[in-house]
Design a protein around this motif. Sequence first.
Motif, PDB file in Angstrom:
ATOM      1  N   VAL A 140      55.713  41.872  41.507  1.00 37.97           N
ATOM      2  CA  VAL A 140      54.559  41.000  41.354  1.00 37.97           C
ATOM      3  C   VAL A 140      53.815  41.416  40.086  1.00 37.97           C
ATOM      4  CG1 VAL A 140      52.382  40.238  42.352  1.00 37.97           C
ATOM      5  CG2 VAL A 140      54.348  40.638  43.838  1.00 37.97           C
ATOM      6  N   HIS A 141      53.626  40.464  39.201  1.00 35.49           N
ATOM      7  CA  HIS A 141      52.882  40.679  37.962  1.00 35.49           C
ATOM      8  C   HIS A 141      51.457  40.184  38.205  1.00 35.49           C
ATOM      9  CE1 HIS A 141      56.478  41.536  35.488  1.00 35.49           C
ATOM     10  NE2 HIS A 141      57.044  40.884  36.484  1.00 35.49           N
ATOM     11  N   LEU A 142      50.502  41.102  38.083  1.00 29.31           N
ATOM     12  CA  LEU A 142      49.104  40.790  38.325  1.00 29.31           C
ATOM     13  C   LEU A 142      48.330  40.786  37.017  1.00 29.31           C
ATOM     14  CD1 LEU A 142      48.338  43.186  41.309  1.00 29.31           C
ATOM     15  CD2 LEU A 142      48.748  40.728  41.436  1.00 29.31           C
ATOM     16  N   GLU A 143      47.429  39.843  36.890  1.00 29.66           N
ATOM     17  CA  GLU A 143      46.462  39.865  35.798  1.00 29.66           C
ATOM     18  C   GLU A 143      45.097  40.047  36.437  1.00 29.66           C
ATOM     19  OE1 GLU A 143      46.702  36.595  33.083  1.00 29.66           O
ATOM     20  OE2 GLU A 143      48.655  37.247  32.338  1.00 29.66           O
ATOM     21  N   LEU A 144      44.397  41.076  35.996  1.00 30.20           N
ATOM     22  CA  LEU A 144      43.082  41.409  36.518  1.00 30.20           C
ATOM     23  C   LEU A 144      42.061  41.265  35.400  1.00 30.20           C
ATOM     24  CD1 LEU A 144      44.064  44.761  38.241  1.00 30.20           C
ATOM     25  CD2 LEU A 144      43.888  42.546  39.338  1.00 30.20           C
ATOM     26  N   THR A 145      40.903  40.722  35.713  1.00 27.47           N
ATOM     27  CA  THR A 145      39.804  40.674  34.766  1.00 27.47           C
ATOM     28  C   THR A 145      38.771  41.712  35.181  1.00 27.47           C
ATOM     29  OG1 THR A 145      40.118  38.331  34.292  1.00 27.47           O
ATOM     30  CG2 THR A 145      37.966  39.241  33.784  1.00 27.47           C
TER      31      THR A 145
ATOM     32  N   HIS B 286      34.051  47.120  29.154  1.00 29.36           N
ATOM     33  CA  HIS B 286      35.283  46.347  29.047  1.00 29.36           C
ATOM     34  C   HIS B 286      35.234  45.030  29.830  1.00 29.36           C
ATOM     35  CE1 HIS B 286      37.232  49.530  26.832  1.00 29.36           C
ATOM     36  NE2 HIS B 286      36.622  50.376  27.665  1.00 29.36           N
ATOM     37  N   LYS B 287      34.026  44.623  30.215  1.00 31.76           N
ATOM     38  CA  LYS B 287      33.842  43.377  30.961  1.00 31.76           C
ATOM     39  C   LYS B 287      34.535  42.224  30.253  1.00 31.76           C
ATOM     40  CE  LYS B 287      30.305  40.316  32.789  1.00 31.76           C
ATOM     41  NZ  LYS B 287      28.862  40.109  32.970  1.00 31.76           N
ATOM     42  N   GLY B 288      35.287  41.442  31.030  1.00 35.04           N
ATOM     43  CA  GLY B 288      35.971  40.269  30.495  1.00 35.04           C
ATOM     44  C   GLY B 288      37.373  40.539  29.996  1.00 35.04           C
ATOM     45  N   GLU B 289      37.738  41.809  29.826  1.00 34.41           N
ATOM     46  CA  GLU B 289      39.093  42.119  29.380  1.00 34.41           C
ATOM     47  C   GLU B 289      40.084  41.833  30.502  1.00 34.41           C
ATOM     48  OE1 GLU B 289      39.826  45.831  27.366  1.00 34.41           O
ATOM     49  OE2 GLU B 289      37.815  45.795  26.485  1.00 34.41           O
ATOM     50  N   VAL B 290      41.261  41.374  30.130  1.00 36.18           N
ATOM     51  CA  VAL B 290      42.320  41.076  31.094  1.00 36.18           C
ATOM     52  C   VAL B 290      43.386  42.157  30.983  1.00 36.18           C
ATOM     53  CG1 VAL B 290      44.087  39.417  31.789  1.00 36.18           C
ATOM     54  CG2 VAL B 290      41.868  38.602  30.973  1.00 36.18           C
ATOM     55  N   VAL B 291      43.747  42.713  32.132  1.00 39.20           N
ATOM     56  CA  VAL B 291      44.751  43.766  32.209  1.00 39.20           C
ATOM     57  C   VAL B 291      45.927  43.231  33.016  1.00 39.20           C
ATOM     58  CG1 VAL B 291      45.217  46.103  33.039  1.00 39.20           C
ATOM     59  CG2 VAL B 291      42.960  45.526  32.146  1.00 39.20           C
TER      60      VAL B 291
ATOM     61  N   ILE C 286      38.955  41.548  39.343  1.00 42.70           N
ATOM     62  CA  ILE C 286      39.338  40.454  40.224  1.00 42.70           C
ATOM     63  C   ILE C 286      40.698  39.936  39.754  1.00 42.70           C
ATOM     64  CG2 ILE C 286      38.168  38.667  38.873  1.00 42.70           C
ATOM     65  CD1 ILE C 286      37.369  37.426  41.620  1.00 42.70           C
ATOM     66  N   VAL C 287      41.529  39.530  40.711  1.00 45.38           N
ATOM     67  CA  VAL C 287      42.857  39.004  40.385  1.00 45.38           C
ATOM     68  C   VAL C 287      42.699  37.566  39.893  1.00 45.38           C
ATOM     69  CG1 VAL C 287      45.158  38.452  41.262  1.00 45.38           C
ATOM     70  CG2 VAL C 287      43.949  40.471  42.136  1.00 45.38           C
ATOM     71  N   VAL C 288      43.160  37.321  38.658  1.00 38.94           N
ATOM     72  CA  VAL C 288      43.058  35.972  38.091  1.00 38.94           C
ATOM     73  C   VAL C 288      44.420  35.291  37.978  1.00 38.94           C
ATOM     74  CG1 VAL C 288      40.893  36.373  36.892  1.00 38.94           C
ATOM     75  CG2 VAL C 288      43.046  36.848  35.723  1.00 38.94           C
ATOM     76  N   ASP C 289      45.495  36.062  38.120  1.00 41.06           N
ATOM     77  CA  ASP C 289      46.832  35.476  38.121  1.00 41.06           C
ATOM     78  C   ASP C 289      47.772  36.433  38.828  1.00 41.06           C
ATOM     79  OD1 ASP C 289      48.771  33.545  37.656  1.00 41.06           O
ATOM     80  OD2 ASP C 289      49.289  34.321  35.684  1.00 41.06           O
ATOM     81  N   ALA C 290      48.731  35.889  39.552  1.00 38.32           N
ATOM     82  CA  ALA C 290      49.731  36.688  40.251  1.00 38.32           C
ATOM     83  C   ALA C 290      51.010  35.870  40.338  1.00 38.32           C
ATOM     84  CB  ALA C 290      49.246  37.062  41.645  1.00 38.32           C
TER      85      ALA C 290
END
Length: 71
Positions: A21-26, A32-37, A10-14
């Motif tokens: 566009v810099h996306l942060e996905l959880t 790897h649940k909970g890791e942010v990519v 899920i996208v948590v920051d954009a």
Amino acid sequence: MLPDGTYDAIVVDAEERDGVVHLELTILAGEHKGEVVTLQARGLDDEPTLLLGIPATLTVADGQPRVRLEP
């Protein structure tokens, strides 16, 4: 980076910086649940803040990530 595979996320920051566009996905499930990519995306038509909370599928193949955002 994550090992090769397919991950529900899920996208948590954009944020847009210099046309990218810099996306942060959880990651939502599995080992790897909970890791942010953090990824960079080009060619997105939406305002980055409209991407927050959007489900995504992250696929990593040969160490290269690809993300598909749900409509």
